[in-house]
Design a protein around this motif. Structure first.
Motif, mmCIF file in Angstrom:
data_model
loop_
_atom_site.group_PDB
_atom_site.id
_atom_site.type_symbol
_atom_site.label_atom_id
_atom_site.label_comp_id
_atom_site.label_asym_id
_atom_site.label_seq_id
_atom_site.Cartn_x
_atom_site.Cartn_y
_atom_site.Cartn_z
ATOM 1 N N UNK A 128 0.862 -1.169 0.000
ATOM 2 C CA UNK A 128 0.000 0.000 0.000
ATOM 3 C C UNK A 128 0.900 1.221 0.000
ATOM 4 N N UNK A 129 0.648 2.187 -0.899
ATOM 5 C CA UNK A 129 1.464 3.393 -0.877
ATOM 6 C C UNK A 129 0.720 4.500 -0.138
ATOM 7 N N UNK A 130 1.275 5.689 -0.145
ATOM 8 C CA UNK A 130 0.707 6.797 0.626
ATOM 9 C C UNK A 130 -0.693 7.199 0.184
ATOM 10 N N UNK A 131 -1.069 6.905 -1.038
ATOM 11 C CA UNK A 131 -2.398 7.259 -1.542
ATOM 12 C C UNK A 131 -3.421 6.173 -1.251
ATOM 13 N N UNK A 132 -3.046 5.195 -0.444
ATOM 14 C CA UNK A 132 -3.927 4.089 -0.057
ATOM 15 C C UNK A 132 -4.299 3.194 -1.232
ATOM 16 N N UNK A 133 -3.545 3.269 -2.302
ATOM 17 C CA UNK A 133 -3.751 2.344 -3.412
ATOM 18 C C UNK A 133 -3.044 1.049 -3.057
ATOM 19 N N UNK A 134 -3.660 -0.067 -3.410
ATOM 20 C CA UNK A 134 -3.069 -1.370 -3.094
ATOM 21 C C UNK A 134 -2.587 -2.035 -4.370
ATOM 22 N N UNK A 135 -1.417 -2.641 -4.284
ATOM 23 C CA UNK A 135 -0.833 -3.307 -5.435
ATOM 24 C C UNK A 135 -0.482 -4.740 -5.087
ATOM 25 N N UNK A 136 -0.624 -5.624 -6.079
ATOM 26 C CA UNK A 136 -0.243 -7.024 -5.965
ATOM 27 C C UNK A 136 0.873 -7.270 -6.970
ATOM 28 N N UNK A 137 1.896 -7.958 -6.563
ATOM 29 C CA UNK A 137 2.915 -8.417 -7.487
ATOM 30 C C UNK A 137 2.704 -9.907 -7.667
ATOM 31 N N UNK A 138 2.358 -10.288 -8.884
ATOM 32 C CA UNK A 138 2.080 -11.683 -9.206
ATOM 33 C C UNK A 138 3.112 -12.195 -10.199
ATOM 34 N N UNK A 139 3.311 -13.487 -10.224
ATOM 35 C CA UNK A 139 4.247 -14.104 -11.151
ATOM 36 C C UNK A 139 3.457 -14.764 -12.276
ATOM 37 N N UNK A 140 3.789 -14.420 -13.527
ATOM 38 C CA UNK A 140 3.065 -14.984 -14.667
ATOM 39 C C UNK A 140 3.603 -16.377 -15.016
ATOM 40 N N UNK A 141 3.051 -16.973 -16.063
ATOM 41 C CA UNK A 141 3.411 -18.335 -16.455
ATOM 42 C C UNK A 141 4.884 -18.468 -16.836
ATOM 43 N N UNK A 142 5.491 -17.362 -17.245
ATOM 44 C CA UNK A 142 6.888 -17.386 -17.677
ATOM 45 C C UNK A 142 7.850 -17.016 -16.549
ATOM 46 N N UNK A 143 7.315 -16.824 -15.329
ATOM 47 C CA UNK A 143 8.166 -16.495 -14.186
ATOM 48 C C UNK A 143 8.452 -15.018 -14.017
ATOM 49 N N UNK A 144 7.802 -14.168 -14.815
ATOM 50 C CA UNK A 144 8.003 -12.724 -14.708
ATOM 51 C C UNK A 144 7.080 -12.147 -13.645
ATOM 52 N N UNK A 145 7.603 -11.213 -12.854
ATOM 53 C CA UNK A 145 6.766 -10.543 -11.865
ATOM 54 C C UNK A 145 6.052 -9.365 -12.516
ATOM 55 N N UNK A 146 4.749 -9.279 -12.277
ATOM 56 C CA UNK A 146 3.916 -8.222 -12.855
ATOM 57 C C UNK A 146 3.124 -7.586 -11.721
ATOM 58 N N UNK A 147 3.113 -6.257 -11.680
ATOM 59 C CA UNK A 147 2.386 -5.551 -10.630
ATOM 60 C C UNK A 147 1.002 -5.152 -11.130
ATOM 61 N N UNK A 148 -0.016 -5.417 -10.300
ATOM 62 C CA UNK A 148 -1.398 -5.076 -10.600
ATOM 63 C C UNK A 148 -1.930 -4.182 -9.495
ATOM 64 N N UNK A 149 -2.837 -3.279 -9.842
ATOM 65 C CA UNK A 149 -3.501 -2.453 -8.845
ATOM 66 C C UNK A 149 -4.828 -3.104 -8.461
ATOM 67 N N UNK A 150 -5.066 -3.231 -7.157
ATOM 68 C CA UNK A 150 -6.338 -3.751 -6.672
ATOM 69 C C UNK A 150 -7.394 -2.672 -6.829
ATOM 70 N N UNK A 151 -8.442 -2.970 -7.579
ATOM 71 C CA UNK A 151 -9.514 -2.019 -7.819
ATOM 72 C C UNK A 151 -10.710 -2.302 -6.918
ATOM 73 N N UNK A 152 -11.046 -3.579 -6.733
ATOM 74 C CA UNK A 152 -12.238 -3.935 -5.962
ATOM 75 C C UNK A 152 -12.134 -5.368 -5.479
ATOM 76 N N UNK A 153 -12.946 -5.683 -4.511
ATOM 77 C CA UNK A 153 -13.103 -7.042 -3.998
ATOM 78 C C UNK A 153 -14.601 -7.331 -4.020
ATOM 79 N N UNK A 154 -14.981 -8.453 -4.621
ATOM 80 C CA UNK A 154 -16.389 -8.804 -4.784
ATOM 81 C C UNK A 154 -16.639 -10.154 -4.114
ATOM 82 N N UNK A 155 -17.672 -10.214 -3.276
ATOM 83 C CA UNK A 155 -18.093 -11.480 -2.684
ATOM 84 C C UNK A 155 -19.228 -12.018 -3.549
ATOM 85 N N UNK A 156 -19.038 -13.216 -4.080
ATOM 86 C CA UNK A 156 -20.053 -13.838 -4.922
ATOM 87 C C UNK A 156 -20.204 -15.283 -4.486
#
Length: 92
Positions: free
Chosen positions: A3-31
């Motif tokens: 989480x940075x100072x603007x309260x934005x949340x980021x996830x660093x995930x590893x793709x199929x090729x082993x590369x790390x990619x950062x994504x911004x969390x936009x929402x969480x949905x309960x279904x």
């Protein structure tokens, strides 16, 4: 997850090729009793979101799984679109 100072949340995930990619969390949905994360890819002009299922573990950690069920993807995306209709332009 970071989480940075603007309260934005980021996830660093590893793709199929082993590369790390950062994504911004936009929402969480309960279904149907399951939590799904809506993530925005790192591209400035991203035209798609990523939806991952949260799988909690007994030790307090979580795994993030791809969702293969089209019905679930469509329903979760529908909830996201309703919540963010004023912030994003969605193509049909």
């Amino acid at each position: 997850m970071e989480t940075n100072n603007n309260e934005r949340e980021f996830f660093t995930l590893t793709d199929e090729e082993g590369n790390e990619v950062e994504f911004e969390l936009i929402d969480s949905v309960d279904f149907e009793g399951v939590e799904y994360l809506i993530l925005l890819p790192p591209e400035e002009e991203a035209s798609e979101v990523v939806i991952l299922q949260v799988e909690p573990h007994t030790d307090g950690t979580e795994s993030y799984l791809t969702v293969d069920d089209e019905r679930v993807l469509n329903e979760v995306f529908k909830v996201f679109k309703e919540r963010f209709a004023d912030f994003f332009t969605f193509e049909e």
